[in-house]
Design an enzyme around this catalytic site. Structure first.
Site, PDB file in Angstrom:
ATOM      1  N   PRO A 206      64.828  91.456 105.735  1.00 43.03           N
ATOM      2  CA  PRO A 206      63.955  91.061 104.636  1.00 43.03           C
ATOM      3  C   PRO A 206      63.764  89.535 104.635  1.00 43.03           C
ATOM      4  O   PRO A 206      64.724  88.783 104.853  1.00 43.03           O
ATOM      5  CB  PRO A 206      64.696  91.518 103.382  1.00 43.03           C
ATOM      6  CG  PRO A 206      65.877  92.292 103.838  1.00 43.03           C
ATOM      7  CD  PRO A 206      66.065  92.086 105.298  1.00 43.03           C
ATOM      8  N   LEU A 207      62.531  89.119 104.386  1.00 46.57           N
ATOM      9  CA  LEU A 207      62.207  87.698 104.462  1.00 46.57           C
ATOM     10  C   LEU A 207      63.010  86.873 103.452  1.00 46.57           C
ATOM     11  O   LEU A 207      63.425  85.751 103.738  1.00 46.57           O
ATOM     12  CB  LEU A 207      60.701  87.502 104.243  1.00 46.57           C
ATOM     13  CG  LEU A 207      60.160  86.167 104.741  1.00 46.57           C
ATOM     14  CD1 LEU A 207      60.351  86.022 106.243  1.00 46.57           C
ATOM     15  CD2 LEU A 207      58.694  86.018 104.365  1.00 46.57           C
ATOM     16  N   CYS A 208      63.266  87.472 102.264  1.00 47.78           N
ATOM     17  CA  CYS A 208      64.003  86.711 101.247  1.00 47.78           C
ATOM     18  C   CYS A 208      65.431  86.409 101.721  1.00 47.78           C
ATOM     19  O   CYS A 208      65.969  85.339 101.455  1.00 47.78           O
ATOM     20  CB  CYS A 208      64.017  87.462  99.912  1.00 47.78           C
ATOM     21  SG  CYS A 208      64.612  89.137 100.058  1.00 47.78           S
ATOM     22  N   THR A 209      66.016  87.353 102.457  1.00 46.35           N
ATOM     23  CA  THR A 209      67.356  87.115 103.009  1.00 46.35           C
ATOM     24  C   THR A 209      67.307  85.982 104.023  1.00 46.35           C
ATOM     25  O   THR A 209      68.148  85.075 104.019  1.00 46.35           O
ATOM     26  CB  THR A 209      67.875  88.395 103.699  1.00 46.35           C
ATOM     27  OG1 THR A 209      67.811  89.458 102.774  1.00 46.35           O
ATOM     28  CG2 THR A 209      69.296  88.228 104.204  1.00 46.35           C
ATOM     29  N   HIS A 212      66.558  82.693 101.980  1.00 50.32           N
ATOM     30  CA  HIS A 212      67.408  82.176 100.907  1.00 50.32           C
ATOM     31  C   HIS A 212      68.881  82.525 100.998  1.00 50.32           C
ATOM     32  O   HIS A 212      69.714  81.760 100.554  1.00 50.32           O
ATOM     33  CB  HIS A 212      66.870  82.655  99.540  1.00 50.32           C
ATOM     34  CG  HIS A 212      65.440  82.312  99.328  1.00 50.32           C
ATOM     35  ND1 HIS A 212      65.003  81.014  99.267  1.00 50.32           N
ATOM     36  CD2 HIS A 212      64.340  83.100  99.221  1.00 50.32           C
ATOM     37  CE1 HIS A 212      63.688  81.016  99.110  1.00 50.32           C
ATOM     38  NE2 HIS A 212      63.258  82.267  99.085  1.00 50.32           N
TER      39      HIS A 212
END
Ligand code: ZN
Length: 437
Positions: A206-209, A212
């Site tokens: 996942p891009l958020c992982t 961030h």
């Protein structure tokens, strides 16, 4: 060399000449079973790579003598650590022929026939010769194609499946420390396309992982690959990452290391960086051995009825300890490959032909690779779009931008779709309404 000797098949005869609590209800212990395995039973192994070498060895040691093997590859030096039928002197030779020769020399009486070819080079008359087909493939397209071929060979009488037209397919797959083995009775149990959603198109974090909350070295490498590379353009504007260019990989390695240090993550190496960038999943010899053994056991069970076959899907991982789980994958009522039902697809009149194409490529149900679409209008065949032949692609490309109304396609129109994932073309029925997600 002697073809047999006293006690040679004791390990097999313990199973075929005695009954047991797990035996199939129809099983009768007999000396003829071993004779059948040795003289009559004809098995096709697809793939002579990591799984294929194991399968050939396992089947031959179980007493099966008539084996054909298909593989389109030649031997690379990097195969030698696990594809144990090959030696350094074999590099550059064909896998199918080298593997067949090795087994024939090493296991007296065994007769492996090699085919240095693609599965698509053969038709139904070839595949009909075999009692069971076992696949050790690394390609989902090839798996779907052979699945489609076995389904196309089924015969039905008054809607009833003729059981004698079924050729069971045993399929093994591995990816690093994960693997699966399954038994498919075409037309009766879940086929490859019934469970296509078990093969996600690609594993992505996942891009958020990535952006961030990185926890793994891979997250840091993906951060550099996806976010930093396009922003910093270290090798000039628009230069794409080349996983074989050491300068590119070194740059990504260095930046990934910086990010990993920020988050106290360790384990970033050049090899891992290149592996993530090129999406290399390392092949693990032990996983191949387990999965091939499971598949060979299923072939043996199907051929001898000594035990109920796997019903029908086994997962295996040896990432942390060993874990395995078996479940019954369900046959899908409207499966594109095995249901014998045309597929309904719904679009708006203002949608473009390109939208249908994109849908066929991206939907998890179909996951096509390069679909060609034809239709029949007033009894005449019309090619709407074809990718495989360059001249026709150029002639039909303009259709992609046209709306379905402009192409005079209306509700109930049949679209025939050909794709490398299947040997026979598929029928879709177009419904005008709302566009499918
Ligand atoms: Zn199916």
């Amino acid at each position: 060399m002697a073809v047999t000797w006293s006690g040679r098949w004791n390990h097999v005869r313990k199973v075929t000449e005695r009954t047991g609590p797990f035996a199939h209800p129809d099983f009768e212990p007999s000396t003829e079973t071993l004779q059948f395995l040795q003289e009559v039973c004809h098995i096709l192994v697809i793939g002579a790579g990591g799984l294929g070498c194991e399968l050939l060895k396992d089947l031959a040691l179980l007493g099966i003598r008539n084996i054909d093997v298909i593989d389109m590859d030649t031997i690379d030096v990097s195969n030698l650590n696990r594809q144990f039928l090959f030696r350094p002197k074999d590099v550059g030779k064909t896998k199918a022929e080298t593997a067949a020769n090795f087994i024939n020399l090493r296991i007296p009486g065994c007769n492996v026939t090699a085919h240095f070819a693609k599965i698509q080079d053969f038709d139904a008359s070839f595949y009909r010769k075999f009692h069971i087909i076992v696949c050790g493939l690394d390609s989902i397209i090839a798996r779907r194609w052979i699945n489609g071929m076995l389904i196309s060979m089924l015969s039905y009488e008054d809607g009833e499946l003729d059981q004698s037209s079924i050729i069971p397919m045993v399929d093994g797959g591995t990816e690093g420390f994960k693997g699966n083995a399954r038994v498919i009775l075409p037309g009766m149990t879940a086929c490859v396309d019934c469970t296509l959603d078990l093969y996600p198109p690609q594993v992505n974090f996942p891009l958020c992982t990535i952006a961030h909350t990185p926890r793994l070295p891979e997250h840091c490498i993906e951060y550099v690959r996806i976010l930093l590379w396009p922003k910093e353009e270290p090798f000039g504007a628009g230069v794409a990452i080349d996983g074989d260019d050491p300068a590119h990989v070194s740059w990504i390695l260095e930046k990934s290391q910086e990010r990993a240090n920020e988050y106290n993550i360790s384990g970033i190496t050049y090899r891992l960086t290149q592996g993530v960038v090129k999406r290399i999943i390392p092949a693990v010899a032990s996983t191949n051995a387990v999965i091939a053994a499971a598949c060979a056991t299923e072939v043996f069970k199907l051929a001898t009825s000594c035990c109920q076959p796997l019903n029908n899907y086994m997962n295996f991982t040896d990432i942390e300890g060993v874990y395995t789980y078996t479940f019954e994958a369900e046959k899908k009522d409207d499966c594109v490959a095995c249901s014998q039902k045309p597929q309904n697809i719904s679009f708006c009149e203002s949608d473009k032909l390109q939208d249908i194409l994109t849908y066929l490529l991206e939907s998890t149900t179909y996951q096509m690779k390069s679909p060609s679409i034809t239709t029949a209008i007033n009894g005449k065949n019309r090619t709407l779009y074809m990718q495989s032949v360059k001249s026709i692609e150029e002639k039909t490309r303009a259709n992609l931008k046209k709306s379905l109304a402009e192409l005079e396609l209306c509700s109930g129109q049949e679209l025939y779709v050909a794709d490398p994932t299947t040997p026979s073309s598929l029928t879709f029925i177009l419904q005008m309404g709302t566009k499918m997600e």
